[in-house]
Every structure is written in C-alpha cells, then in structure tokens.
Enzyme design. Structure first.
Site, PDB file in Angstrom:
ATOM      1  N   ARG A 110       0.740  -1.215   0.202  1.00  0.00           N
ATOM      2  CA  ARG A 110      -0.131  -0.134   0.100  1.00  0.00           C
ATOM      3  C   ARG A 110       0.869   1.260   0.023  1.00  0.00           C
ATOM      4  O   ARG A 110       1.865   1.186   0.666  1.00  0.00           O
ATOM      5  CB  ARG A 110      -0.787  -0.095   1.277  1.00  0.00           C
ATOM      6  CG  ARG A 110      -1.805  -1.296   1.279  1.00  0.00           C
ATOM      7  CD  ARG A 110      -2.675  -1.458   2.356  1.00  0.00           C
ATOM      8  NE  ARG A 110      -3.438  -2.399   2.354  1.00  0.00           N
ATOM      9  CZ  ARG A 110      -4.696  -2.875   3.058  1.00  0.00           C
ATOM     10  NH1 ARG A 110      -4.815  -1.831   4.150  1.00  0.00           N
ATOM     11  NH2 ARG A 110      -5.222  -3.916   3.080  1.00  0.00           N
TER      12      ARG A 110
ATOM     13  N   ARG B 204       2.279   0.876  10.173  1.00  0.00           N
ATOM     14  CA  ARG B 204       1.939   1.210   8.897  1.00  0.00           C
ATOM     15  C   ARG B 204       3.056   1.338   7.927  1.00  0.00           C
ATOM     16  O   ARG B 204       3.686   2.051   7.895  1.00  0.00           O
ATOM     17  CB  ARG B 204       1.550   2.818   9.167  1.00  0.00           C
ATOM     18  CG  ARG B 204       0.311   3.174   7.599  1.00  0.00           C
ATOM     19  CD  ARG B 204      -0.017   4.680   7.993  1.00  0.00           C
ATOM     20  NE  ARG B 204      -1.030   4.594   9.012  1.00  0.00           N
ATOM     21  CZ  ARG B 204      -2.427   4.265   8.886  1.00  0.00           C
ATOM     22  NH1 ARG B 204      -2.876   4.110   7.779  1.00  0.00           N
ATOM     23  NH2 ARG B 204      -3.072   4.525  10.000  1.00  0.00           N
TER      24      ARG B 204
ATOM     25  N   GLU C 127      -6.370  -1.409  15.241  1.00  0.00           N
ATOM     26  CA  GLU C 127      -7.047  -2.197  14.382  1.00  0.00           C
ATOM     27  C   GLU C 127      -6.008  -3.597  13.723  1.00  0.00           C
ATOM     28  O   GLU C 127      -4.829  -3.015  13.456  1.00  0.00           O
ATOM     29  CB  GLU C 127      -7.347  -1.727  13.124  1.00  0.00           C
ATOM     30  CG  GLU C 127      -8.065  -2.674  11.909  1.00  0.00           C
ATOM     31  CD  GLU C 127      -8.485  -1.754  10.635  1.00  0.00           C
ATOM     32  OE1 GLU C 127      -8.467  -0.699  10.836  1.00  0.00           O
ATOM     33  OE2 GLU C 127      -8.504  -2.336   9.601  1.00  0.00           O
TER      34      GLU C 127
ATOM     35  N   SER D 114     -10.096  -6.692   9.942  1.00  0.00           N
ATOM     36  CA  SER D 114     -11.394  -6.105   9.652  1.00  0.00           C
ATOM     37  C   SER D 114     -12.077  -6.661   8.819  1.00  0.00           C
ATOM     38  O   SER D 114     -11.689  -7.544   7.714  1.00  0.00           O
ATOM     39  CB  SER D 114     -10.987  -4.653   8.677  1.00  0.00           C
ATOM     40  OG  SER D 114     -11.926  -3.931   8.438  1.00  0.00           O
TER      41      SER D 114
ATOM     42  N   ARG E 194       1.070  -6.383  12.545  1.00  0.00           N
ATOM     43  CA  ARG E 194       0.540  -5.894  13.766  1.00  0.00           C
ATOM     44  C   ARG E 194       0.406  -6.804  14.920  1.00  0.00           C
ATOM     45  O   ARG E 194       0.393  -6.456  16.021  1.00  0.00           O
ATOM     46  CB  ARG E 194      -0.867  -5.206  13.438  1.00  0.00           C
ATOM     47  CG  ARG E 194      -0.684  -4.123  12.611  1.00  0.00           C
ATOM     48  CD  ARG E 194      -2.032  -3.215  12.366  1.00  0.00           C
ATOM     49  NE  ARG E 194      -1.818  -1.877  11.278  1.00  0.00           N
ATOM     50  CZ  ARG E 194      -2.504  -1.015  11.119  1.00  0.00           C
ATOM     51  NH1 ARG E 194      -4.008  -1.201  11.571  1.00  0.00           N
ATOM     52  NH2 ARG E 194      -2.426  -0.176  10.332  1.00  0.00           N
TER      53      ARG E 194
END
Length: 424
Positions: A264, A279, A351, A354, A393
RNA sequence: GGAGAGGUGGCAGAGUGGUCGAAUGCGCUCGACUUGAAAUCGAGUGUGGCGAAAGUCACCGAGGGUUCGAAUCCCUCCCUCUCCGCCA
C-alpha cells in the site's frame, strides 16, 4: 456496484441510504440510464429491421432472384438503416461507458443493521476480551524500540534497500513472522478454509472488481508497463479467483484463506504512525475470504469474525470488537467489524483485522454468480473478507504485550512449538 | 526473446458469407421402460439488455472494417498452447 435496476425503482431509498455514508449524487446516473434506455429501444428497432432486410435478401438470392429490382430496393434501405445506426451506436456506447464509470464510483449501501454515524468516533464497541492478559507493569517500550534492542527489527537499513515505511526482520524476528504465518494458516485451514497462494500482482479488472479501482488508484503500487498492480490485500486476488464464473449452489460456501504480502502506498498518511510495524508499504497478512449463498451471508459473517478472533484468543492478546458506523465503512462493505488489539505503549486499541460483508457488491463488479439447480437464471454470490490476521501488527502486539520487566519478550504459548523457543 | 498452432455453449468438437445462438457427441434435467439400477428410447438443457407480456436485441477471445447480411473475409490488440533460447 449497486444494482441499477433497483436504483431505478427506488431512487429515494438509495439516495437516503447512501446519504448515511456521505455525499453522493445519484441523479446523473438516473439521467444517463434514462437516455441509454431510450437509445437502446430505437437502436434495437433499427437492428431488427436490418436483420429482416438481410433475411429477405438472402431468401431472394437463394431463389435465384439476384437481379430482382426488389433486392436493389432492400439494399438501399439496408444502407439507410446502417447510416442511422452508425450515428446511434457510438452515442449509446458513450453513454453506457459514462454510466458504468459513474456506477463504479458509488460505494456499497450500508446494511440495515449498521449503526448510523458520520465518522470513526461513532463506531460502536460491542465486545472486549482478555482484560486478564493486560500487562501489569508500566515500563513497556514501543515495539520498534524493543525490536531494535533485540536486534530483530531493522528500519534504518530498510531505507537503504527501499525507502521509509519498510522493515527488515532479522533472526528471531524473521522466524517469528514465519511462525505466525504458519500458525494462522494452520488454524484457519483447521477451521475449514482452503489454503490458497495467489499471484501477488493483479490486473486492473481484478482491482476494479474488488472495489480498489477506480477510486483508490493512488493507494496501490502499479507496474505501469504491464497492467499489473501489487495487491493491496489478498482480498483482491481471491475475489477474482472466481471472477466471471457461474458457480453451482451446491459448491457454496467456498471458504478460502491465503497468506500474502500486501502493498500500500499509504498516500495521505504522512506523519501518521511513522515508526514501527503499524503502517508499512509492505506487510504480511493471512486473509479469510468467502463466497456464499445470500441466505447464509450474515451467519457466515459472524463465523468469519469468530475465526479471526480465535487467533487473538489463542495468542492471548487483549482486544475489542467494534462495529463500524455508516460513515466509516469501507467502499465495498455493507457491514464491518474491526478487531482492535491492545498496544500498551500507545495505551490504545489498534486495528488488526477488519471483517466485512460486501454482499453482492463485489460479485456484481466481478460478475461472480451461482445457479440453483432447477431454478431459472442466476444470482450474484455474496462475498465476505477479513484478516485472520495482519501479521505485522500481531508481531507488534506480541512485542509489547509479552514484554517482561527484564527487557525480554516471552513467546506466546501457542507459538512456542512453532518457534522452538520460549523467550525472545 | 525466436518459430509455429489456436481461442466456438458445462466439456469435447463441427461450422469458412445467407433463415446459425450455432450440427453432433458427452454431461445434466424431466419422462417412458425396469422390482431397482445399468443400458435403451423420448423431450428439454447458455448468458445478458429492454419490455407488464408477446416479443425483440446483443453475445462464437476483445475492438474496428468490408457487406443488404459475418462465427465465417480483412485489420489491430489480448490471451492460451507447443518447440527453441534464456532463467529461479
């Protein structure tokens, strides 16, 4: 993609439901749709006449009436019809393209049960788990500090290789990641998911089907010379595993899990989460994905969520479940639960998964249907996806929650056999 | 990268300008026969758009062209396969 036919029938209802997500104007779509259908009626009438002329000429020719004056008349009419068509056809095509382009930018409608709210502040916490596993001491280093201290994470050198927002895992760090991937895949395959390892590059059609394109092009890395993109999530790849297929109802539900790296660009997030594993431009994830019959999709959504939760529970990491409100829902989702893991250094839940139900949204974009034996026609499948879990994460959560006062990190029990050690 | 072959319905496979959405076979569905099954026989069996319906239009890899008419002829592109080279 939303259903144009239904939109046409209940425009107010669509407008109202979309309004819960944000500002979207459906009127241009309705106008184009109207125009398109008018053109289509005229065009198909002309085509019908053209077909008729073709047949008449054919019959006459076969009967040996090559030089019949009637044939000449028909030919002339045929040419006239063709001239008219050559004006209408490009118009209709243009309008169809505009219509599709607009439709592709409209997000999914929120489900009836999605809490109404304008942004993440109005998400609803529905569950907390694992308070008993919260760390008791207060001197907890952020995961990037402990990771660098232990020599298992290296961010600085990754800049040499690539740029910022990349990490290199070293020694036990790399092994921990590998252990986590295996652990997650083993759990999910035991839970009934079929493991797949898809291509990590996907074409434009695949990214469009999942909803990544056309709106979020700046979020993905692109191989410009090849019509290929680095996948931002395995969801893109697995969704297209059955793109443009008609499945039979008996083979549903199809449940897949896949480990892939995810890429990303994180455009627009400058300055946020600049340190650590939270991130990155590249991270690993084990993804869960289901193709299901519409009747079972809500139930399958619940079990998908449980399957993701099971990983956090097995690792004894404290987390909470929140349900996203209408304003915070992702583009393709109609209903989403986020799992947020506790990160002690930040004293925040972050998070880590999801889990979304997209209903027919992606299936319509990707033309993924199923047929019920004995029933006429086809229906779109429902697609669901969720992380089970984001590996980076998870590592961050372990490095923090399992940190001990002596500066070492305990290996979660469930992972000890996979890693072959008890302490990092 | 070089050379060649090819892309047609769930599959196999015909069709090289005319009523072809497409023969035939297999598969599948329903029916008959049978105590049951197999075999056999009969009927049916793609998808989508528009339309209340009748119906009509589109789709033979994609896009364009020739023609009154294209699965069939011409052009461009994409993809797949085989052989050679290179390479993990």
């Amino acid at each position: 993609m939303i259903d144009l036919k239904q939109l046409r029938e209940n425009p107010q209802q669509f407008q109202a439901q979309l309004g819960l997500r944000g500002k979207y104007d459906l009127q241009p779509i309705l106008d184009l749709d109207q125009q398109q259908r008018q053109l289509e009626v005229t065009r198909s009438q002309l085509q019908a006449r053209s077909n008729e002329i073709g047949k008449l000429v054919g019959q006459k020719m076969k009967a040996g009436g090559k030089d019949d004056p009637e044939v000449q008349t028909w030919r002339e009419e045929g040419n006239q019809v063709k001239a008219q068509l050559s004006e209408l056809e490009p118009q209709e095509k243009e309008i169809k393209e505009q219509l599709r382009a607009l439709l592709l930018t409209i997000p999914n409608l929120p489900s009836e049960t999605t809490p109404v709210g304008k942004d993440e502040a109005e998400n609803v916490e529905i569950k907390r788990w694992g308070d008993e596993y919260l760390p008791t001491h207060t001197e907890i280093l952020p995961h990037w500090e402990i990771g660098e201290k232990l020599g298992i994470l290296n961010f600085e050198r990754s800049v040499k290789i690539a740029q910022s927002r990349f990490v290199t895992l070293i020694g036990a760090g790399a092994a921990l990641e590998r252990a986590l991937i295996r652990f997650m895949l083993d759990r999910q395959t035991a839970a009934g998911y079929t493991e797949v390892s898809p291509p990590f590059l996907a074409n434009t059609a695949s990214l469009t089907a999942s909803g990544q394109l056309p709106k979020f092009a700046e979020e993905s890395f692109r191989c410009k010379d090849d019509d290929l993109w680095l996948i931002p999530t395995a969801e893109v790849a697995i969704n297209s595993l059955h793109r443009e297929e008609i499945l039979s109802a008996e083979e549903l539900p199809l449940r897949y899990c896949a480990y892939t790296p995810c890429f990303r660009r994180e455009a627009g997030s400058y300055g946020r989460d600049t340190r650590g594993l939270i991130r990155l431009h590249q991270f690993d994830k084990v993804e869960l994905f289901k193709f299901v019959h519409p009747d079972t999709s809500e139930q399958e959504h619940q079990t998908l969520l449980q399957d993701a939760e099971a990983i956090l529970q097995a690792l004894q990491l404290p987390y909470r479940v929140i349900e996203l409100c209408t304003g915070d829902l992702g583009f393709s989702a109609t209903k989403t639960y986020d799992l947020e893991v506790w990160l002690p250094s930040a004293e925040k839940y972050r998070e880590i998964s999801s889990c979304s139900n997209c209903r027919e949204f992606q299936a319509r974009r990707g033309d993924i249907r199923f047929k019920e034996a004995g029933k006429k026609g086809t229906q779109f499948v429902h697609t669901l996806n969720g992380s089970g879990l984001a590996v980076g994460r998870t590592m961050a959560a372990i490095l923090e929650n399992y940190q001990q006062p002596d500066g070492t990190v305990k290996v979660p029990e469930a992972l000890q056999d996979y890693l072959g050690r008890e302490v990092l």
